[in-house]
Design a protein around this motif. Structure first.
Motif, PDB file in Angstrom:
ATOM      1  N   MET A 144       1.132  -1.162  -0.387  1.00  0.00           N
ATOM      2  CA  MET A 144      -0.153   0.400   0.118  1.00  0.00           C
ATOM      3  C   MET A 144       1.201   1.310  -0.571  1.00  0.00           C
ATOM      4  N   THR A 145       0.111   2.235  -0.913  1.00  0.00           N
ATOM      5  CA  THR A 145       1.045   3.551  -0.881  1.00  0.00           C
ATOM      6  C   THR A 145       1.394   4.574   0.857  1.00  0.00           C
ATOM      7  N   THR A 146       2.187   4.388   1.168  1.00  0.00           N
ATOM      8  CA  THR A 146       2.631   5.435   1.404  1.00  0.00           C
ATOM      9  C   THR A 146       3.159   6.732   2.039  1.00  0.00           C
ATOM     10  N   ILE A 147       2.660   7.291   3.076  1.00  0.00           N
ATOM     11  CA  ILE A 147       2.808   9.260   2.536  1.00  0.00           C
ATOM     12  C   ILE A 147       4.191   9.429   2.637  1.00  0.00           C
ATOM     13  N   GLN A 148       4.176  11.083   1.535  1.00  0.00           N
ATOM     14  CA  GLN A 148       5.580  10.388   0.184  1.00  0.00           C
ATOM     15  C   GLN A 148       5.899  11.795   0.053  1.00  0.00           C
ATOM     16  N   GLN A 149       6.642  12.443  -0.511  1.00  0.00           N
ATOM     17  CA  GLN A 149       6.333  13.713  -1.444  1.00  0.00           C
ATOM     18  C   GLN A 149       5.659  13.320  -2.225  1.00  0.00           C
ATOM     19  N   ASP A 150       5.046  14.116  -2.789  1.00  0.00           N
ATOM     20  CA  ASP A 150       4.445  14.275  -3.687  1.00  0.00           C
ATOM     21  C   ASP A 150       3.312  12.980  -3.964  1.00  0.00           C
ATOM     22  N   HIS A 151       2.825  12.883  -3.121  1.00  0.00           N
ATOM     23  CA  HIS A 151       1.196  12.718  -3.050  1.00  0.00           C
ATOM     24  C   HIS A 151       0.442  13.080  -2.298  1.00  0.00           C
ATOM     25  N   VAL A 152      -1.140  12.972  -3.072  1.00  0.00           N
ATOM     26  CA  VAL A 152      -2.137  13.290  -2.452  1.00  0.00           C
ATOM     27  C   VAL A 152      -2.695  12.977  -1.491  1.00  0.00           C
ATOM     28  N   VAL A 153      -2.794  13.941  -0.128  1.00  0.00           N
ATOM     29  CA  VAL A 153      -3.093  12.860   1.354  1.00  0.00           C
ATOM     30  C   VAL A 153      -4.310  13.306   1.758  1.00  0.00           C
ATOM     31  N   LEU A 196     -10.790  16.368   3.843  1.00  0.00           N
ATOM     32  CA  LEU A 196      -9.571  17.484   3.302  1.00  0.00           C
ATOM     33  C   LEU A 196      -8.346  16.598   2.933  1.00  0.00           C
ATOM     34  N   ALA A 197      -8.022  17.355   1.469  1.00  0.00           N
ATOM     35  CA  ALA A 197      -7.135  16.349   1.166  1.00  0.00           C
ATOM     36  C   ALA A 197      -6.153  17.809   0.257  1.00  0.00           C
ATOM     37  N   TYR A 198      -5.251  17.198   0.531  1.00  0.00           N
ATOM     38  CA  TYR A 198      -3.715  18.148   1.038  1.00  0.00           C
ATOM     39  C   TYR A 198      -2.441  17.340  -0.165  1.00  0.00           C
ATOM     40  N   LEU A 199      -1.749  17.937  -0.900  1.00  0.00           N
ATOM     41  CA  LEU A 199      -0.404  17.721  -1.865  1.00  0.00           C
ATOM     42  C   LEU A 199       0.425  17.798  -0.566  1.00  0.00           C
ATOM     43  N   ASP A 214       5.213  16.405   9.001  1.00  0.00           N
ATOM     44  CA  ASP A 214       6.432  15.669   9.522  1.00  0.00           C
ATOM     45  C   ASP A 214       5.676  13.699  10.211  1.00  0.00           C
ATOM     46  N   ALA A 215       4.819  14.330  10.936  1.00  0.00           N
ATOM     47  CA  ALA A 215       4.367  13.504  11.597  1.00  0.00           C
ATOM     48  C   ALA A 215       3.487  12.176  10.427  1.00  0.00           C
ATOM     49  N   LEU A 216       3.038  12.838   9.830  1.00  0.00           N
ATOM     50  CA  LEU A 216       2.279  11.578   8.208  1.00  0.00           C
ATOM     51  C   LEU A 216       3.048  10.796   8.027  1.00  0.00           C
ATOM     52  N   THR A 217       4.389  11.808   6.958  1.00  0.00           N
ATOM     53  CA  THR A 217       5.022  10.758   6.363  1.00  0.00           C
ATOM     54  C   THR A 217       5.497   9.457   6.254  1.00  0.00           C
ATOM     55  N   GLY A 218       5.200   8.716   6.388  1.00  0.00           N
ATOM     56  CA  GLY A 218       5.324   7.097   5.551  1.00  0.00           C
ATOM     57  C   GLY A 218       4.331   6.441   5.931  1.00  0.00           C
ATOM     58  N   ARG A 219       2.620   6.899   6.613  1.00  0.00           N
ATOM     59  CA  ARG A 219       1.318   6.487   7.611  1.00  0.00           C
ATOM     60  C   ARG A 219       1.105   5.647   5.931  1.00  0.00           C
ATOM     61  N   LYS A 239      -7.395  10.820  10.860  1.00  0.00           N
ATOM     62  CA  LYS A 239      -7.858   9.542  10.366  1.00  0.00           C
ATOM     63  C   LYS A 239      -7.386  10.130   8.806  1.00  0.00           C
ATOM     64  N   ILE A 240      -6.397   8.761   8.593  1.00  0.00           N
ATOM     65  CA  ILE A 240      -5.996   8.937   7.596  1.00  0.00           C
ATOM     66  C   ILE A 240      -7.054   8.163   6.224  1.00  0.00           C
ATOM     67  N   VAL A 241      -7.035   8.558   4.952  1.00  0.00           N
ATOM     68  CA  VAL A 241      -8.779   8.299   4.225  1.00  0.00           C
ATOM     69  C   VAL A 241      -7.960   7.566   3.352  1.00  0.00           C
ATOM     70  N   GLY A 242      -6.931   8.231   2.774  1.00  0.00           N
ATOM     71  CA  GLY A 242      -6.384   7.892   1.189  1.00  0.00           C
ATOM     72  C   GLY A 242      -5.202   8.593   0.664  1.00  0.00           C
ATOM     73  N   VAL A 243      -4.136   7.696  -0.082  1.00  0.00           N
ATOM     74  CA  VAL A 243      -3.388   8.816  -0.637  1.00  0.00           C
ATOM     75  C   VAL A 243      -2.886   7.849  -1.839  1.00  0.00           C
ATOM     76  N   ARG A 244      -2.554   8.800  -2.920  1.00  0.00           N
ATOM     77  CA  ARG A 244      -2.554   8.112  -3.999  1.00  0.00           C
ATOM     78  C   ARG A 244      -0.772   9.418  -4.920  1.00  0.00           C
ATOM     79  N   ALA A 245      -0.431   9.105  -6.085  1.00  0.00           N
ATOM     80  CA  ALA A 245       0.305   9.855  -6.999  1.00  0.00           C
ATOM     81  C   ALA A 245      -0.457  11.215  -6.720  1.00  0.00           C
TER      82      ALA A 245
END
Ligand code: ZN
Length: 161
Positions: A1-10, A33-36, A48-53, A136-142
């Protein structure tokens, strides 16, 4: 599953409370909320806290002022009410664009409204506060190339234009 990283939509649901447990802000129940990620769309401490989640995870994060909206170190200025148009609706917390004498446009916030005086502050209304996020993390995508060029998310939870 995709983890939260640079240039992903969370996409997240969140509640923000202060030290006293008072809710300051929250995502819309119907539209998270969706953010880049990695573009300063949200405060650095939360990013920072969300990176890798991953999607489905929940976390609680306490973000210091330094990693949030800053410490209260910006100038505060009291100006006469009549420096504004008579029909200007001035409310506490409202951001205003101010022109610096050197031509730079800066954002200041209305901190206090009196009958004859308005207090303007260069500090964000949440500056100096520890921010307590329940996320609560709902979705992660490039992100798409277009989203990256604009620096923000398009579609659900983001910009519509
Ligand atoms: Zn755009």
């Amino acid at each position: 599953m995709t983890t939260i990283q640079q240039d992903h939509v969370v996409t997240v649901h969140y509640t923000l409370t202060d030290d006293a447990g008072v809710t300051l802000d929250a995502s819309d129940a119907a539209e998270p909320l969706a953010y880049l990620h990695g573009h300063g769309n949200i405060v650095p401490g939360l990013e920072d806290a969300l990176t890798g989640r991953k999607a489905g995870e929940s976390l609680k994060v306490a973000v210091s002022p330094e990693q949030g909206y800053g410490v209260r170190d910006q100038p505060v200025e009291v100006v006469p009410r009549n420096a504004f148009p008579a029909d200007a609706e001035l409310e506490v917390g409202m951001p205003l664009q101010a022109q610096h004498p050197n031509g730079d446009v800066m954002v200041v916030f209305v901190e206090k409204v009196d009958a004859n005086e308005i207090t303007l502050s260069g500090n964000h209304p949440l500056a100096g506060q520890t921010l307590h996020f329940d996320v609560k993390i709902v979705g992660v995508r490039a992100a798409s190339a277009e989203e990256l060029s604009h620096g923000h998310v398009h579609g659900a939870g983001g910009h519509h234009h």
